[in-house]
Design an enzyme around this catalytic site. Sequence first.
Site, PDB file in Angstrom:
ATOM      1  N   HIS A  17      17.307  21.940 -19.247  1.00  0.00           N
ATOM      2  CA  HIS A  17      16.732  21.532 -17.965  1.00  0.00           C
ATOM      3  C   HIS A  17      16.725  20.012 -17.812  1.00  0.00           C
ATOM      4  O   HIS A  17      15.763  19.440 -17.296  1.00  0.00           O
ATOM      5  CB  HIS A  17      15.301  22.069 -17.820  1.00  0.00           C
ATOM      6  CG  HIS A  17      15.216  23.558 -17.713  1.00  0.00           C
ATOM      7  ND1 HIS A  17      14.043  24.258 -17.916  1.00  0.00           N
ATOM      8  CD2 HIS A  17      16.155  24.488 -17.406  1.00  0.00           C
ATOM      9  CE1 HIS A  17      14.262  25.556 -17.752  1.00  0.00           C
ATOM     10  NE2 HIS A  17      15.538  25.717 -17.435  1.00  0.00           N
TER      11      HIS A  17
ATOM     12  N   ASN B 152      11.131  25.637 -14.192  1.00  0.00           N
ATOM     13  CA  ASN B 152      12.588  25.770 -14.086  1.00  0.00           C
ATOM     14  C   ASN B 152      13.077  25.024 -12.848  1.00  0.00           C
ATOM     15  O   ASN B 152      12.535  25.198 -11.761  1.00  0.00           O
ATOM     16  CB  ASN B 152      12.974  27.240 -13.995  1.00  0.00           C
ATOM     17  CG  ASN B 152      12.401  28.046 -15.144  1.00  0.00           C
ATOM     18  OD1 ASN B 152      11.189  28.231 -15.211  1.00  0.00           O
ATOM     19  ND2 ASN B 152      13.237  28.519 -16.033  1.00  0.00           N
TER      20      ASN B 152
ATOM     21  N   GLN C 162       5.852  31.052 -19.408  1.00  0.00           N
ATOM     22  CA  GLN C 162       6.465  32.343 -19.118  1.00  0.00           C
ATOM     23  C   GLN C 162       6.102  33.313 -20.240  1.00  0.00           C
ATOM     24  O   GLN C 162       6.338  33.029 -21.417  1.00  0.00           O
ATOM     25  CB  GLN C 162       7.985  32.206 -19.000  1.00  0.00           C
ATOM     26  CG  GLN C 162       8.424  31.352 -17.820  1.00  0.00           C
ATOM     27  CD  GLN C 162       9.920  31.119 -17.772  1.00  0.00           C
ATOM     28  OE1 GLN C 162      10.672  31.782 -18.467  1.00  0.00           O
ATOM     29  NE2 GLN C 162      10.346  30.169 -16.946  1.00  0.00           N
TER      30      GLN C 162
ATOM     31  N   HIS D  35       7.026  37.001 -21.208  1.00  0.00           N
ATOM     32  CA  HIS D  35       8.023  37.990 -20.812  1.00  0.00           C
ATOM     33  C   HIS D  35       8.787  38.469 -22.046  1.00  0.00           C
ATOM     34  O   HIS D  35       8.351  38.286 -23.167  1.00  0.00           O
ATOM     35  CB  HIS D  35       8.967  37.394 -19.753  1.00  0.00           C
ATOM     36  CG  HIS D  35       9.700  36.166 -20.205  1.00  0.00           C
ATOM     37  ND1 HIS D  35      10.799  35.646 -19.550  1.00  0.00           N
ATOM     38  CD2 HIS D  35       9.497  35.321 -21.260  1.00  0.00           C
ATOM     39  CE1 HIS D  35      11.221  34.565 -20.166  1.00  0.00           C
ATOM     40  NE2 HIS D  35      10.459  34.353 -21.199  1.00  0.00           N
TER      41      HIS D  35
END
EC number: 1.1.3.10
Length: 564
Positions: free
Chosen positions: A498, A541, A392, A394
């Site tokens: 997770h 995710n 990711q 971001h």
Amino acid sequence: MPIRLSKEKINDLLQRSQGDLTSSQDEIVHYTDVFIAGSGPIACTYARHIIDNTSTTKVYMAEIGSQDNPVIGAHHRNSIKFQKDTDKFVNIINGALQPISISPSDTYQPTLAVAAWAPPIDPAEGQLVIMGHNPNQEAGLNLPGSAVTRTVGGMATHWTCACPTPHDEERVNNPVDKQEFDALLERAKTLLNVHSDQYDDSIRQIVVKETLQQTLDASRGVTTLPLGVERRTDNPIYVTWTGADTVLGDVPKSPRFVLVTETRVTKFIVSETNPTQVVAALLRNLNTSNDELVVAQSFVIACGAVCTPQILWNSNIRPHALGRYLSEQSMTFCQIVLKRSIVDSIATDPRFAAKVEAHKKKHPDDVLPIPFHEPEPQVMIPYTSDFPWHVQVHRYAFGDVGPKADPRVVVDLRFFGKSDIVEENRVTFGPNPKLRDWEAGVTDTYGMPQPTFHVKRTNADGDRDQRMMNDMTNVANILGGYLPGSYPQFMAPGLAQHITGTTRIGTDDQTSVADPTSKVHNFDNLWVGGNGCIPDATACNPTRTSVAYALKGAEAVVSYLGVS
């Protein structure tokens, strides 16, 4: 078929539970059709499907935390103040995360005044017991970053909302037919309000994504990160992030739905005459310290990958696989400041001319061509066989930019790696406590059996992690230079939040806790939900995958009840 209890049976049940019920209080008994422990997106998936697909079925949901938002289960980041200042949201996240297992620490302080109290240096003379710490936790086997969020909505009150589709290698142990599971993933996408186009007009999104697409091989598949988010039509500066409220929909308005908060689910009570049936849930009202009983026909536990097996353990429901096959993602992180060439190209790109001109007109002294309210990038480099990690690119709450860098040119890089599935990687729990209070190594601060982690990464995990770190530094160098103080680093094990596998689904009751519908093996009316149900090692995710499993489980609950 569900069993129905007579008043005589209820009274007998109360009498048999007397050792757990508060003896000085009148017991309170609630009656419902479906009892759900937890209030996160998975619990809400069950509630939503059951209410929407039945006409009379009642649902009773219990959450150990409080309702911290006037909207049931809403994402806290929907607040304007956090959309204006993302970096401040880290305080909300840190405040919401309660560590699961804290290993003992060295309490010796060489600079402490001799006159001050200090614990004995010699352990034989006694040890300091710090409330909430776990003396049984070996530091090298811990997941120190792993935590629980106890609030209505669970971790969906502060999650990143990333909802990628898992790669085929992230679902090799999935017992559900591929075509059926693909359809479930699409339904989960709708339920979570997942979009991949809400940042398409962002200057930063465009330049970051295009830079990576033009530099990396096409096989890397650089694309937009699928997010549970929708840009507001009344004011497009802001977005609405998906929370448990999104999943729940209009369910809270239904008279068939009840939510109680600050109520601990202590255990489930199994029928003495039929060991395949749960007949009630024992609750503790944390405000009054009174115990209550919920009698239902079906029961669902969706309290997270650690608290779900914790409740099963405390209920003496202990399949061999419970807590085992634990898998958690490794995580690398850094922040970069965009290259000067990338930033300078914005001012001369005709696609951005109108935005840049309007910004310069309003703020003529600003040396950056990026408007202040321009949305952050949301870019994904998906898992592939050659690069088995999820990426990711971001900007999110973690990572303090500080006063010397403009957040408009700072980008976060988060890489998530999977771990080999090993049966011995597990979470265990303390003995059934006699007193519902904290006891070192026996109970957590909520009076439930203390979780203890026993987790090691394999040599193969280590090799992948090293390759992942190397890949992150390569990607970082494509985009810019490291933000001072935020150099490439491995994050604390468990920080990804997770964990999977602790209540894994499958067809073998020795290597899994529940069947493909998430119904606990050898039970007729008990279901589990959450990331713990995922039987695979994942890098992406897991929420969307867990919602997909929950949809199948909720269908099974409705079928079991025999209602329409």
